[in-house]
Design a protein around this motif. Structure first.
Motif, PDB file in Angstrom:
ATOM      1  N   LYS A   1      -4.156   1.429  -8.489  1.00 33.52           N
ATOM      2  CA  LYS A   1      -5.197   0.136  -8.305  1.00 33.52           C
ATOM      3  C   LYS A   1      -4.726  -0.873  -7.309  1.00 33.52           C
TER       4      LYS A   1
ATOM      5  N   LYS B   1       0.848  -1.207   0.011  1.00 32.10           N
ATOM      6  CA  LYS B   1      -0.119  -0.122  -0.001  1.00 32.10           C
ATOM      7  C   LYS B   1       0.895   1.123  -0.007  1.00 32.10           C
TER       8      LYS B   1
ATOM      9  N   ARG C   1     -10.030 -11.843  -3.505  1.00 33.51           N
ATOM     10  CA  ARG C   1      -9.352 -10.516  -3.346  1.00 33.51           C
ATOM     11  C   ARG C   1      -8.037 -10.623  -3.612  1.00 33.51           C
TER      12      ARG C   1
ATOM     13  N   GLU D   1      -4.601   0.470  -3.605  1.00 32.48           N
ATOM     14  CA  GLU D   1      -6.018   0.467  -3.213  1.00 32.48           C
ATOM     15  C   GLU D   1      -6.526  -0.721  -2.760  1.00 32.48           C
ATOM     16  N   CYS D   2      -6.133  -2.028  -3.760  1.00 31.50           N
ATOM     17  CA  CYS D   2      -6.697  -3.256  -3.470  1.00 31.50           C
ATOM     18  C   CYS D   2      -6.061  -3.700  -2.161  1.00 31.50           C
TER      19      CYS D   2
ATOM     20  N   LYS E   1      -4.854  -1.755   0.345  1.00 24.73           N
ATOM     21  CA  LYS E   1      -5.527  -1.018   1.453  1.00 24.73           C
ATOM     22  C   LYS E   1      -6.809  -1.549   1.730  1.00 24.73           C
ATOM     23  N   SER E   2      -7.587  -2.137   0.901  1.00 23.48           N
ATOM     24  CA  SER E   2      -8.899  -2.600   1.362  1.00 23.48           C
ATOM     25  C   SER E   2      -8.940  -3.779   1.933  1.00 23.48           C
ATOM     26  N   LEU E   3      -7.893  -4.550   1.321  1.00 29.25           N
ATOM     27  CA  LEU E   3      -7.782  -6.162   1.998  1.00 29.25           C
ATOM     28  C   LEU E   3      -7.051  -6.084   3.211  1.00 29.25           C
ATOM     29  N   GLU E   4      -6.196  -5.131   3.429  1.00 31.09           N
ATOM     30  CA  GLU E   4      -5.394  -4.667   4.855  1.00 31.09           C
ATOM     31  C   GLU E   4      -6.754  -4.556   5.854  1.00 31.09           C
ATOM     32  N   HIS E   5      -7.671  -3.608   5.140  1.00 30.04           N
ATOM     33  CA  HIS E   5      -8.598  -3.101   6.443  1.00 30.04           C
ATOM     34  C   HIS E   5      -9.514  -4.388   6.799  1.00 30.04           C
ATOM     35  N   THR E   6      -9.863  -5.097   5.801  1.00 29.08           N
ATOM     36  CA  THR E   6     -10.737  -6.382   5.706  1.00 29.08           C
ATOM     37  C   THR E   6     -10.304  -7.362   6.820  1.00 29.08           C
TER      38      THR E   6
ATOM     39  N   GLU F   1     -10.200  -6.244  10.533  1.00 27.76           N
ATOM     40  CA  GLU F   1     -11.661  -6.382  11.043  1.00 27.76           C
ATOM     41  C   GLU F   1     -12.077  -7.936  11.084  1.00 27.76           C
TER      42      GLU F   1
END
Length: 319
Positions: free
Chosen positions: A274, A264, A297, A277-278, A280-285, A288
């Motif tokens: 791209k 990221k 993903r 962002e992918c 970053k989104s996967l890290e956040h998921t 959680e």
């Protein structure tokens, strides 16, 4: 009050303060101030800076940015080296820029050890982080950082932090030249604005890299410098994704968080948005604890990297 002639005075006082009720507003104002475009000049007297970052690509970009501001820079590649350099009796750093997530020793641990050894002589320590949540910024300050800048780092952010935490003067935005005399002070170099690409590449070819970021990197260090950064990124990420793929197959999802964080941060630095962002989104998921669909993903992440590998030579070599 205690006062000793020729030594100094020690005194105490008590003030009553009310608890701030607008913490969100205060933090937002600090963020907005960072985003606000401001005129940038060279510092007249070079600030002494210690840059701590384990990633060679981020090091190269940050060193170039700081150099253009007129700084003298030492680089440490991990927390242990940062402690050694910062606590050297000969060290006279004005600011330490500290990466947060590093292997073996993170930036907060390194900062705490530096503060333990130097005490009040510790220079301001500024977190450099790819963490993007407001809560993260608050946590770093609460943990003892004096300030923070977000990755990808911008010249304006570094300039604002250096102005905030040093007493070093900067050259005026416009330096008048004396008639008949060569001015001793160099004209300040303006922050490079994104230059338009002379002949835009086809959308499907250029989409893997933000060409505005590429042009900024070219202006920062030249075509060869910029192209080498993307070559380095391909080699670095190839190994990173191989390691992460083995962990995903073993369903050890939490263990790929450092890999995603590095992807990221460096991805955004180079404008590979791209992919970044992918990641970053996967890290956040994963943070959680939501593990459904992680394999699919991660496959998207691999696809974005393959797209980058197949297109970046043409993009970086285009004039």
């Amino acid at each position: 009050m205690i006062s000793n002639e020729g030594v100094g005075s020690t005194f105490w006082f008590t003030i009553q303060c009310t608890v701030a009720r607008n913490e969100d507003e205060i933090l937002q104002e600090r963020i907005t101030a960072r985003e606000r475009t401001q005129e940038v000049s060279h510092f007249a007297n070079a600030p002494q800076v210690l840059l701590v970052d384990d990633n060679p690509i981020n090091q190269k970009v940050a060193v170039r940015l700081l150099d253009r501001l007129g700084c003298k820079i030492d680089v440490a590649s991990d927390g242990f080296e940062a402690i050694s350099k910062a606590t050297d009796p000969k060290a006279t750093y004005d600011v330490i820029f500290m990466d947060i997530q590093m292997p073996e020793m993170d930036g907060v641990t390194a900062m705490n050890e530096i503060r333990r050894r130097l005490g009040k002589k510790t220079p301001p320590v500024v977190a450099m982080t790819a963490y993007s949540m407001k809560e993260d910024a608050e946590r770093f300050v609460q943990e003892g950082m004096d300030d923070y800048v977000s990755k990808p780092v911008k010249t304006q952010d570094l300039y604002a932090v250096l102005r905030r935490w040093t007493t070093i003067t900067m050259e005026p935005a416009t330096t008048p030249r004396l008639v008949g005399v060569e001015a001793a002070v160099q004209e300040p170099e303006p922050v490079p604005a994104p230059a338009p690409v002379a002949e835009p590449l086809p959308e499907d070819t250029a989409s893997s890299i933000d060409t505005a970021v590429l042009e900024q990197l070219r202006q920062l260090g030249g075509n060869e410098f910029a192209a080498q950064l993307y070559d380095d990124f391909e080699r670095e990420v190839s190994q990173l994704l191989d390691e992460a793929m083995a962990l995903v197959k073993a369903k050890e999802y939490a263990l790929i968080l450092p890999h995603l964080h590095q992807l990221k941060g460096t991805g955004f630095t180079l404008g590979i948005n791209k992919l970044a962002e992918c990641a970053k989104s996967l890290e956040h998921t994963i943070k959680e604890g939501k593990f459904t669909g992680i394999e699919q993903r991660f496959s998207s992440l691999l696809r974005y990297f393959r797209e980058f590998v197949s297109t970046y030579p043409e993009v970086t070599q285009a004039v």
